[in-house]
Design a protein around this motif. Sequence first.
Motif, PDB file in Angstrom:
ATOM      1  N   LEU A 151       0.836  -1.151   0.118  1.00  0.00           N
ATOM      2  CA  LEU A 151      -0.109  -0.147   0.020  1.00  0.00           C
ATOM      3  C   LEU A 151       0.787   1.261   0.035  1.00  0.00           C
ATOM      4  O   LEU A 151       1.870   1.552   0.823  1.00  0.00           O
ATOM      5  N   THR A 152       0.436   2.334  -0.882  1.00  0.00           N
ATOM      6  CA  THR A 152       1.213   3.362  -0.979  1.00  0.00           C
ATOM      7  C   THR A 152       0.617   4.702  -0.241  1.00  0.00           C
ATOM      8  O   THR A 152       1.318   5.698  -0.500  1.00  0.00           O
ATOM      9  N   ASP A 153      -0.663   4.400   0.205  1.00  0.00           N
ATOM     10  CA  ASP A 153      -1.347   5.519   0.476  1.00  0.00           C
ATOM     11  C   ASP A 153      -1.638   5.624   1.983  1.00  0.00           C
ATOM     12  O   ASP A 153      -2.793   5.914   2.582  1.00  0.00           O
ATOM     13  N   HIS A 154      -0.926   4.539   2.933  1.00  0.00           N
ATOM     14  CA  HIS A 154      -1.263   4.592   4.272  1.00  0.00           C
ATOM     15  C   HIS A 154      -0.375   5.496   4.901  1.00  0.00           C
ATOM     16  O   HIS A 154       0.499   5.151   5.698  1.00  0.00           O
ATOM     17  N   VAL A 155      -0.873   6.885   4.741  1.00  0.00           N
ATOM     18  CA  VAL A 155      -0.034   7.721   5.434  1.00  0.00           C
ATOM     19  C   VAL A 155      -1.114   8.912   6.277  1.00  0.00           C
ATOM     20  O   VAL A 155      -2.304   8.752   5.989  1.00  0.00           O
ATOM     21  N   ILE A 156      -0.389   9.481   7.377  1.00  0.00           N
ATOM     22  CA  ILE A 156      -1.244  10.183   8.443  1.00  0.00           C
ATOM     23  C   ILE A 156      -0.837  11.682   8.203  1.00  0.00           C
ATOM     24  O   ILE A 156       0.280  11.908   7.610  1.00  0.00           O
ATOM     25  N   ARG A 157      -1.532  12.470   9.046  1.00  0.00           N
ATOM     26  CA  ARG A 157      -1.501  13.630   9.248  1.00  0.00           C
ATOM     27  C   ARG A 157      -0.446  13.886  10.266  1.00  0.00           C
ATOM     28  O   ARG A 157      -0.002  13.251  11.085  1.00  0.00           O
ATOM     29  N   TYR A 158       0.563  14.992  10.083  1.00  0.00           N
ATOM     30  CA  TYR A 158       1.240  15.629  11.083  1.00  0.00           C
ATOM     31  C   TYR A 158       0.762  16.278  12.180  1.00  0.00           C
ATOM     32  O   TYR A 158       0.310  17.392  11.760  1.00  0.00           O
ATOM     33  N   LEU A 159       0.608  15.754  13.384  1.00  0.00           N
ATOM     34  CA  LEU A 159      -0.346  16.511  14.405  1.00  0.00           C
ATOM     35  C   LEU A 159       0.439  16.278  15.646  1.00  0.00           C
ATOM     36  O   LEU A 159      -0.143  15.618  16.752  1.00  0.00           O
ATOM     37  N   PRO A 160       1.575  16.836  15.815  1.00  0.00           N
ATOM     38  CA  PRO A 160       2.405  16.504  16.904  1.00  0.00           C
ATOM     39  C   PRO A 160       1.762  17.082  18.270  1.00  0.00           C
ATOM     40  O   PRO A 160       2.263  16.406  19.347  1.00  0.00           O
ATOM     41  N   ARG A 161       1.029  18.284  18.379  1.00  0.00           N
ATOM     42  CA  ARG A 161       0.432  18.558  19.661  1.00  0.00           C
ATOM     43  C   ARG A 161      -0.405  17.642  20.176  1.00  0.00           C
ATOM     44  O   ARG A 161      -0.746  17.438  21.315  1.00  0.00           O
ATOM     45  N   ASP A 162      -1.038  16.741  19.384  1.00  0.00           N
ATOM     46  CA  ASP A 162      -2.443  16.228  19.582  1.00  0.00           C
ATOM     47  C   ASP A 162      -2.161  14.571  19.808  1.00  0.00           C
ATOM     48  O   ASP A 162      -3.191  13.885  20.187  1.00  0.00           O
ATOM     49  N   TYR A 163      -1.223  13.967  19.230  1.00  0.00           N
ATOM     50  CA  TYR A 163      -1.048  12.668  19.588  1.00  0.00           C
ATOM     51  C   TYR A 163      -0.988  11.962  20.885  1.00  0.00           C
ATOM     52  O   TYR A 163      -1.852  10.982  21.147  1.00  0.00           O
ATOM     53  N   ALA A 164      -0.443  12.549  21.919  1.00  0.00           N
ATOM     54  CA  ALA A 164      -0.580  12.300  23.323  1.00  0.00           C
ATOM     55  C   ALA A 164      -2.171  12.221  23.614  1.00  0.00           C
ATOM     56  O   ALA A 164      -2.516  11.550  24.616  1.00  0.00           O
ATOM     57  N   LEU A 165      -2.574  13.288  23.313  1.00  0.00           N
ATOM     58  CA  LEU A 165      -4.010  13.651  23.603  1.00  0.00           C
ATOM     59  C   LEU A 165      -4.742  12.411  22.966  1.00  0.00           C
ATOM     60  O   LEU A 165      -5.979  12.075  23.591  1.00  0.00           O
ATOM     61  N   PHE A 166      -4.665  12.135  21.700  1.00  0.00           N
ATOM     62  CA  PHE A 166      -5.366  11.030  21.056  1.00  0.00           C
ATOM     63  C   PHE A 166      -5.281   9.718  21.995  1.00  0.00           C
ATOM     64  O   PHE A 166      -6.356   9.013  22.099  1.00  0.00           O
ATOM     65  N   ALA A 167      -4.091   9.555  22.433  1.00  0.00           N
ATOM     66  CA  ALA A 167      -3.772   8.396  23.425  1.00  0.00           C
ATOM     67  C   ALA A 167      -4.751   8.386  24.628  1.00  0.00           C
ATOM     68  O   ALA A 167      -5.294   7.404  25.020  1.00  0.00           O
ATOM     69  N   ARG A 168      -4.815   9.529  25.165  1.00  0.00           N
ATOM     70  CA  ARG A 168      -5.492   9.768  26.398  1.00  0.00           C
ATOM     71  C   ARG A 168      -7.219   9.516  26.068  1.00  0.00           C
ATOM     72  O   ARG A 168      -8.155   9.226  27.248  1.00  0.00           O
ATOM     73  N   MET A 169      -7.658   9.831  25.073  1.00  0.00           N
ATOM     74  CA  MET A 169      -9.065   9.833  24.855  1.00  0.00           C
ATOM     75  C   MET A 169      -9.877   8.598  25.015  1.00  0.00           C
ATOM     76  O   MET A 169      -9.097   7.666  24.598  1.00  0.00           O
ATOM     77  N   ASN A 170     -11.158   8.455  25.400  1.00  0.00           N
ATOM     78  CA  ASN A 170     -11.832   7.208  25.464  1.00  0.00           C
ATOM     79  C   ASN A 170     -12.576   7.034  23.926  1.00  0.00           C
ATOM     80  O   ASN A 170     -13.015   7.837  23.437  1.00  0.00           O
ATOM     81  N   PRO A 171     -12.729   5.835  23.679  1.00  0.00           N
ATOM     82  CA  PRO A 171     -13.627   5.593  22.413  1.00  0.00           C
ATOM     83  C   PRO A 171     -15.090   6.305  22.577  1.00  0.00           C
ATOM     84  O   PRO A 171     -15.592   6.417  23.775  1.00  0.00           O
TER      85      PRO A 171
END
Length: 501
Positions: free
Chosen positions: A322-342
């Motif tokens: 796959l050549t389009d399995h790419v994500i956004r650059y969001l350095p501020r929010d990665y840790a916050l995404f991990a903390r969030m609940n489904p």
Amino acid sequence: MNNDAIVRKLARLRTGAKPRVLDLFAGCGGISIGFESAGFEIVGAVEFDPAAAESHGLNFHNGAEAHSQAIDITKTSPAELCLQLGLDNVEDAFDVVVGGPPCQAFARVGRSKLREIEEHPEAFIHDPRAQLYKKYLEYVKAFQPLAVLMENVPDILNHGGQNIAEQTCEVLEAKGYSGAYTLLNSAFYGVPQMRERMFLIAYRNELGAKVSFPSPTNWLVLPPGYEGSRSVALNALRRLENEAHSYIVPPAATQDLPPAVTAEDALGDLPAINARELLAAGKITRGARRFDTPVSYGRKKTSAYADLMRNWPGHEAPKEGLTDHVIRYLPRDYALFARMNPGDQYPQAHAHAVQMFEEQLAAARARGEKLTEGSAKYKALWASIVPPYDASKFPNKWRKMWRDQPARTLMAHLGKDGYSHIHYDSKQARTISVREAARLQSFPDGFRFSGTMNPAFKQIGNAVPPLLAKALATQMMQTIKLAVTAKEMADEPRRAAAAVS
């Protein structure tokens, strides 16, 4: 009307030839791939966005130049389209016309109703976007298809007090068609996404066919937001009951059907992208994401849905990866995404971020740092952790997906930020990739998107889910074949009598 063209088309289909499709407002080809999979031939498309037009040409015509160029339907006549595509005869070019004018096309034009638009061309002085609707009907009139499919948002059933779907049926009826419309949710048709849309089907009267819609293949209890969307549309129909003659109640899903395809079913086999690790290693940076670095699947067990996405006939997964399995650059929010609940949305995300800030502030002060409230360092720490949006004004801006449910509706807005679909896996702690968005929309892994990340997200968010399009196309193919066969049997005695005389 040239009935000779209809006779020629019916005669052609009796030979077993594939019905030929023209896809208007085609985007990258969500409807097209569904119809292709159901046995139709995609002969042409009209799409204004250059990247989407290029994607359509790439996937259905091997990138042929004539099929990959953006086309402005307001400036291109049916005859000019045929000339560009190398087709000789307008009336004989297509058997089916599909697509849906963008909802802006249904803007209120004074007090005129859409069924009157063709007789009131001056109405377009007030809103030129309404020409999209007029052009759609112009193309139907010129090409005289045996069948028509239109798609739009549920709100089209009450747009400024008008039932646009009903009025479209009336316009088509005046052109020699019999039509009907309903509301369908993609999650009931094997798509791992809850997406409610209006679909309208119409057949030429010569077919003598009755409109029907496909039965669901999957079961799900829709959450309040989606049941509410359908209820609002149906309440509008009841208020406009004198303008809902062509509405058909959607086929019901039953609990004996397989459960709806979940986000984990759709994405679980794809390679993990652990955003925080990549960020720490300097392997994810700001800039355009190009689709030129293939990644392999790995050895994860696949669901039946993932197998389908990998092995879709004609659009199989590329062997190189796959050549389009790419994500956004969001350095501020990665840790916050991990903390969030489904299921968390922006208010919950903001609360988590404030808590994270307070933890960081306490840790810094414990180290002896002086961070007084209102100071530059205090503000910098806050800005590095807490998103700037007012939690009371943007409740739906973010959402972390549930692992065991279909995703919520993907929108074209994915092309701008993607916070509406944060990956359910807290270890990966990121928004979804382009390929994951495609999986949630039911595009097969071999389907290629032109351009870079943002245009690809937009194309995916704008599309009709291919699996839902395939369900509709399969139903239409069955109806057309039965009608053609029935008409041939009805005509046989007349032909025999003519031969004797």
